[in-house]
Design a protein around this motif. Structure first.
Motif, PDB file in Angstrom:
ATOM      1  N   THR A  48      30.701  78.605  64.998  1.00 30.49           N
ATOM      2  CA  THR A  48      31.181  77.422  65.728  1.00 30.49           C
ATOM      3  C   THR A  48      31.841  77.816  67.040  1.00 30.49           C
ATOM      4  O   THR A  48      31.670  77.141  68.046  1.00 30.49           O
ATOM      5  CB  THR A  48      32.163  76.599  64.873  1.00 30.49           C
ATOM      6  N   ASN A  49      32.561  78.924  67.035  1.00 29.75           N
ATOM      7  CA  ASN A  49      33.196  79.420  68.255  1.00 29.75           C
ATOM      8  C   ASN A  49      32.134  79.820  69.280  1.00 29.75           C
ATOM      9  O   ASN A  49      32.216  79.476  70.462  1.00 29.75           O
ATOM     10  CB  ASN A  49      34.116  80.590  67.918  1.00 29.75           C
ATOM     11  N   SER A  82      29.056  78.753  69.448  1.00 30.92           N
ATOM     12  CA  SER A  82      28.364  77.553  69.921  1.00 30.92           C
ATOM     13  C   SER A  82      29.131  76.881  71.053  1.00 30.92           C
ATOM     14  O   SER A  82      28.543  76.431  72.036  1.00 30.92           O
ATOM     15  CB  SER A  82      28.137  76.571  68.776  1.00 30.92           C
ATOM     16  N   ASN A  83      30.447  76.826  70.925  1.00 26.82           N
ATOM     17  CA  ASN A  83      31.273  76.239  72.000  1.00 26.82           C
ATOM     18  C   ASN A  83      31.179  77.058  73.278  1.00 26.82           C
ATOM     19  O   ASN A  83      31.056  76.505  74.378  1.00 26.82           O
ATOM     20  CB  ASN A  83      32.729  76.118  71.548  1.00 26.82           C
ATOM     21  N   HIS A  84      31.227  78.375  73.150  1.00 26.31           N
ATOM     22  CA  HIS A  84      31.118  79.238  74.331  1.00 26.31           C
ATOM     23  C   HIS A  84      29.730  79.129  74.961  1.00 26.31           C
ATOM     24  O   HIS A  84      29.606  79.104  76.189  1.00 26.31           O
ATOM     25  CB  HIS A  84      31.441  80.684  73.967  1.00 26.31           C
ATOM     26  N   ARG A 126      27.791  76.540  74.887  1.00 28.84           N
ATOM     27  CA  ARG A 126      27.734  75.231  75.562  1.00 28.84           C
ATOM     28  C   ARG A 126      28.339  75.343  76.956  1.00 28.84           C
ATOM     29  O   ARG A 126      27.770  74.856  77.940  1.00 28.84           O
ATOM     30  CB  ARG A 126      28.477  74.168  74.740  1.00 28.84           C
ATOM     31  N   ILE A 127      29.472  76.013  77.079  1.00 30.90           N
ATOM     32  CA  ILE A 127      30.134  76.189  78.376  1.00 30.90           C
ATOM     33  C   ILE A 127      29.226  76.981  79.320  1.00 30.90           C
ATOM     34  O   ILE A 127      29.077  76.632  80.504  1.00 30.90           O
ATOM     35  CB  ILE A 127      31.502  76.865  78.200  1.00 30.90           C
TER      36      ILE A 127
END
Length: 108
Positions: free
Chosen positions: A50-51, A53-55, A57-58
């Motif tokens: 999940t971490n 995936s967030n990075h 996305r950025i």
């Protein structure tokens, strides 16, 4: 909205913020060698999915990474042209600073 490293000042700031994070820089370094899916990046970095995936996305929003669907997986690859644009911008700033090294504005 996907931004470009050679867009306006706000776009450039967003790209610089994106590469300033140590994990995102590690992701970019890994993607410079080969396209990888999230599972590979979890294995290589030790970060949670999940971490990551967030990075990712950025990095996508900053225009630094592209995605490529492959069956049930998504591969991520580095956009070298975006880095070239950022490198060019920074190179231009350095050249301007060198050319104007002896310039200074007088105080009122």
């Amino acid at each position: 909205m996907v931004m470009s490293a050679v867009g306006d000042v706000n776009d450039t700031v967003d790209v610089l913020k994106a590469v300033a994070d140590p994990l995102r820089m590690r992701i970019l370094t890994l993607l410079a060698r080969e396209a990888l899916c999230t599972s590979h990046l979890v294995e290589e970095t030790g970060a949670r999915q999940t971490n990551l995936s967030n990075h990712l996305r950025i990095l996508r929003e900053a225009g630094l990474v592209d995605t490529e669907p492959c069956g049930r997986f998504t591969y991520y690859k580095l956009r070298a042209d975006a880095l070239d644009g950022l490198a060019g911008l920074l190179g231009d700033l350095a050249a301007t600073a060198r050319a104007n090294a002896d310039s200074k504005r007088s105080c009122p």
